[in-house]
Design a protein around this motif. Structure first.
Motif, short mmCIF file in Angstrom:
data_model
loop_
_atom_site.label_atom_id
_atom_site.label_comp_id
_atom_site.label_asym_id
_atom_site.label_seq_id
_atom_site.Cartn_x
_atom_site.Cartn_y
_atom_site.Cartn_z
N LEU A 10 0.94 -1.34 0.18
CA LEU A 10 -0.07 -0.02 0.04
C LEU A 10 0.79 1.23 -0.03
O LEU A 10 0.65 2.11 -0.74
N ARG A 11 1.98 1.16 0.73
CA ARG A 11 2.77 2.50 0.85
C ARG A 11 3.54 2.45 -0.47
O ARG A 11 3.69 3.90 -0.94
N ALA A 12 3.82 1.74 -1.11
CA ALA A 12 4.64 1.70 -2.36
C ALA A 12 3.68 2.17 -3.59
O ALA A 12 4.26 3.02 -4.33
N THR A 13 2.37 1.97 -3.39
CA THR A 13 1.83 2.65 -4.61
C THR A 13 0.91 3.69 -4.26
O THR A 13 0.45 4.55 -5.16
N GLN A 14 0.91 4.12 -2.71
CA GLN A 14 0.37 5.30 -2.32
C GLN A 14 1.38 6.19 -1.68
O GLN A 14 1.02 6.11 -0.25
N PRO A 15 2.41 6.60 -2.15
CA PRO A 15 3.48 7.14 -1.34
C PRO A 15 3.12 8.53 -0.32
O PRO A 15 3.87 9.06 0.52
N ASN A 16 1.95 9.09 -0.86
CA ASN A 16 1.68 10.32 -0.72
C ASN A 16 0.39 10.37 0.54
O ASN A 16 -0.03 11.34 1.12
N ASP A 17 0.01 9.34 0.93
CA ASP A 17 -1.14 8.97 1.79
C ASP A 17 -0.46 9.16 3.26
O ASP A 17 0.35 8.34 3.59
N SER A 18 -1.04 10.14 3.72
CA SER A 18 -0.26 10.17 5.35
C SER A 18 -0.76 9.56 6.47
O SER A 18 -0.18 9.12 7.30
N ARG A 19 -2.05 8.78 6.15
CA ARG A 19 -2.46 7.77 6.97
C ARG A 19 -1.63 6.58 6.94
O ARG A 19 -1.23 6.13 8.01
N LEU A 20 -1.43 6.13 5.58
CA LEU A 20 -0.47 4.69 5.53
C LEU A 20 0.77 5.20 6.08
O LEU A 20 1.38 4.31 6.64
#
Length: 244
Positions: free
Chosen positions: A204-214
């Motif tokens: 999830l982090r790799a595909t959504q690097p700008n998601d602050s919750r992740l």
């Protein structure tokens, strides 16, 4: 007996914006089979030594992303294994080896890393050359940063252990009914399945690097095992030679 064999630690980790009490202690299904496990201690080196030669780096060290006791649990026959590669002065070869409890190699591969540092989310390949992991058996994996191909004594090496466990029917049903990837992370964490919680959250982090919750969840999960020093590091893409 079990108290001597396994160290139970409870901690709190923020996951999915929920407060979960998680323990990376051995799951109950594996506890039932603990008498069958090898009695010797688990050799462990999750942080590599100083870089040198072709592998020289002024920042970071090779690191196996495993719990402090060096053993991660999974429900998967072909799980993901994570490690951190430090930046190097030039490209370098990396070797990955998986061994069974008898120290027999069951899988190995090499790949080339660029000079950049970052996290590798390595998936064991489903191929005819690699049978699925046996339930309740420990496997030892090694990552070697090859600093001098002519002298492998100069390799920088880390290792971790992984054990596949069989889940009870209730937990399996919950996992099957959960459609949210973050929901899976929460269930894996609550069940003590470090390997699966880490790998799923890493994807999830790799595909959504700008998601602050992740980002917060990722940092907190790593922090539970004192691995948060690399929480801000990027994920690297690698090319693995095809398996037969």
């Amino acid at each position: 007996m079990l108290e001597k064999a396994f160290k139970t630690r409870a901690f709190t980790v923020i996951c999915l914006a929920l407060l979960l009490t998680c323990s990376w202690a051995i799951p109950q299904q594996a506890l039932a089979n603990s008498e069958e496990q090898p009695k010797q201690g688990i050799p462990k080196r999750r942080i590599g030594g100083g870089t040198r030669g072709q592998c020289f780096s002024s920042v970071g060290r090779l690191m196996a992303l495993v719990p402090e006791n060096n053993l991660g649990f999974t429900k998967k026959a072909y799980p993901n294994i994570l490690f951190y590669l430090p930046p190097t002065s030039s490209s370098a070869m990396v070797e990955f080896v998986l061994q069974d409890e008898n120290r027999q190699s069951v899988y190995e591969t090499t790949f080339t890393k660029s000079s950049a540092g970052g996290i590798i989310n390595f998936s064991l390949p489903e191929s005819s050359s690699l049978p699925p992991l046996d339930i309740n058996k420990k496997y030892n994996w090694y990552v070697s940063l090859i600093c001098d191909p002519e002298n492998r004594a100069n390799d920088i090496v880390v290792n971790g252990w992984i054990q596949r466990v069989e889940l009870d029917s209730n937990l399996n049903k919950q996992l099957e009914q959960t459609t949210s990837p973050l929901g899976l992370v929460a269930l894996y964490a609550k069940a003590g399945l470090w390997q699966d919680a880490l790998a799923t959250l890493a994807e999830l982090r790799a595909t959504q690097p700008n998601d602050s919750r992740l980002a917060v969840n990722w940092t907190q999960l790593l922090k539970t095992e004192k691995l948060d020093a690399i929480a801000q590091e990027p994920f690297l893409e690698i090319q693995i030679p095809n398996s037969p």
